[in-house]
Design a protein around this motif. Structure first.
Motif, PDB file in Angstrom:
ATOM      1  N   ASN A 170       6.413   1.827  35.607  1.00 41.64           N
ATOM      2  CA  ASN A 170       7.650   2.024  34.881  1.00 41.64           C
ATOM      3  C   ASN A 170       7.405   3.035  33.764  1.00 41.64           C
ATOM      4  O   ASN A 170       6.952   2.693  32.683  1.00 41.64           O
ATOM      5  CB  ASN A 170       8.147   0.690  34.306  1.00 41.64           C
ATOM      6  N   SER A 171       7.712   4.289  34.074  1.00 39.54           N
ATOM      7  CA  SER A 171       7.506   5.343  33.074  1.00 39.54           C
ATOM      8  C   SER A 171       8.729   5.534  32.188  1.00 39.54           C
ATOM      9  O   SER A 171       8.721   6.378  31.294  1.00 39.54           O
ATOM     10  CB  SER A 171       7.148   6.667  33.764  1.00 39.54           C
ATOM     11  N   ALA A 172       9.775   4.739  32.394  1.00 40.37           N
ATOM     12  CA  ALA A 172      10.985   4.871  31.587  1.00 40.37           C
ATOM     13  C   ALA A 172      10.698   4.563  30.119  1.00 40.37           C
ATOM     14  O   ALA A 172      11.334   5.127  29.232  1.00 40.37           O
ATOM     15  CB  ALA A 172      12.075   3.943  32.119  1.00 40.37           C
ATOM     16  N   VAL A 173       9.746   3.691  29.860  1.00 36.33           N
ATOM     17  CA  VAL A 173       9.386   3.358  28.486  1.00 36.33           C
ATOM     18  C   VAL A 173       8.820   4.587  27.777  1.00 36.33           C
ATOM     19  O   VAL A 173       9.067   4.818  26.597  1.00 36.33           O
ATOM     20  CB  VAL A 173       8.363   2.199  28.469  1.00 36.33           C
ATOM     21  N   THR A 212       9.157   8.013  28.927  1.00 33.95           N
ATOM     22  CA  THR A 212       9.988   9.215  29.026  1.00 33.95           C
ATOM     23  C   THR A 212      11.428   8.991  28.597  1.00 33.95           C
ATOM     24  O   THR A 212      12.133   9.948  28.309  1.00 33.95           O
ATOM     25  CB  THR A 212       9.986   9.747  30.464  1.00 33.95           C
ATOM     26  N   GLY A 213      11.894   7.760  28.646  1.00 39.78           N
ATOM     27  CA  GLY A 213      13.287   7.473  28.334  1.00 39.78           C
ATOM     28  C   GLY A 213      14.205   7.661  29.533  1.00 39.78           C
ATOM     29  O   GLY A 213      15.392   7.394  29.463  1.00 39.78           O
ATOM     30  N   ALA A 214      13.668   8.149  30.655  1.00 33.12           N
ATOM     31  CA  ALA A 214      14.459   8.349  31.870  1.00 33.12           C
ATOM     32  C   ALA A 214      14.219   7.189  32.829  1.00 33.12           C
ATOM     33  O   ALA A 214      13.074   6.875  33.157  1.00 33.12           O
ATOM     34  CB  ALA A 214      14.065   9.667  32.533  1.00 33.12           C
ATOM     35  N   PRO A 215      15.296   6.547  33.300  1.00 31.60           N
ATOM     36  CA  PRO A 215      15.102   5.434  34.234  1.00 31.60           C
ATOM     37  C   PRO A 215      14.528   5.920  35.564  1.00 31.60           C
ATOM     38  O   PRO A 215      14.817   7.018  36.018  1.00 31.60           O
ATOM     39  CB  PRO A 215      16.507   4.858  34.422  1.00 31.60           C
ATOM     40  N   VAL A 216      13.699   5.094  36.157  1.00 29.35           N
ATOM     41  CA  VAL A 216      13.077   5.397  37.440  1.00 29.35           C
ATOM     42  C   VAL A 216      13.591   4.389  38.461  1.00 29.35           C
ATOM     43  O   VAL A 216      13.555   3.188  38.221  1.00 29.35           O
ATOM     44  CB  VAL A 216      11.536   5.292  37.347  1.00 29.35           C
TER      45      VAL A 216
END
Length: 167
Positions: free
Chosen positions: A121-124, A126-130
């Motif tokens: 979960n890279s959304a944390v 980058t701020g972009a949902p995956v």
């Protein structure tokens, strides 16, 4: 209201709405000496804009447990009775008997499949949902694989970490 009556050895474990936004379901299970009786009450929360005519509706998914399987395959009989709250339903449509054929499967693994190599979960960061589609397979001791298409649930203690979108 639907009542189901089964002999001992078949137990209703769980009832889940097919479309939770549309239906509210309550259930009550009582066990006797010879039979188990489950009452399932479904109430429609709202009529959807895409409502169909008078055809059959899928309202709920039921999960059963089979006890004392003496062979690899058994048949269990279920008597269903509909209580229509005073509506006039012909007697032959109020009571239905179904037979459930159950096979014993020794499940060895549940395998998640994705099109990506990692589930991070890279959304944390980058701020972009995956969004990653996930398929689940069950593998039994004989090597047979079956895809789990319905009834699979996924959750996290923190809903901001994991969000599940159902098809």
């Amino acid at each position: 209201m639907v009542r189901m009556k089964v002999k001992k050895g078949l137990t209703l474990l769980y009832v889940m709405e097919s479309v939770p936004a549309e239906w509210s379901i309550t259930s009550d299970v009582s066990s006797g000496i010879k039979h188990t009786v489950a009452s399932i009450e479904a109430r429609r929360k709202m009529v959807p804009s895409h409502a169909r005519g008078d055809g059959p509706l899928e309202i709920a998914h039921l999960l059963f447990e089979i006890e004392n399987m003496t062979s690899a395959a058994v048949t269990r009989r279920i008597l269903w009775q509909v209580d229509s709250n005073g509506k006039n339903i012909p007697l032959d449509e109020k009571r239905v008997v179904t037979e459930m054929f159950v096979t014993l499967r020794d499940i060895r693994a549940i395998v998640p499949l994705t099109k990506t190599l990692e589930l991070l979960n890279s959304a944390v960061l980058t701020g972009a949902p995956v969004m990653t589609p996930l398929r689940l397979l069950v593998v039994d001791s004989g090597g047979q694989m079956t895809e789990i298409k319905q009834g699979a649930l996924c959750h996290a203690a923190d809903p901001t970490i994991l969000k599940v979108l159902l098809p």
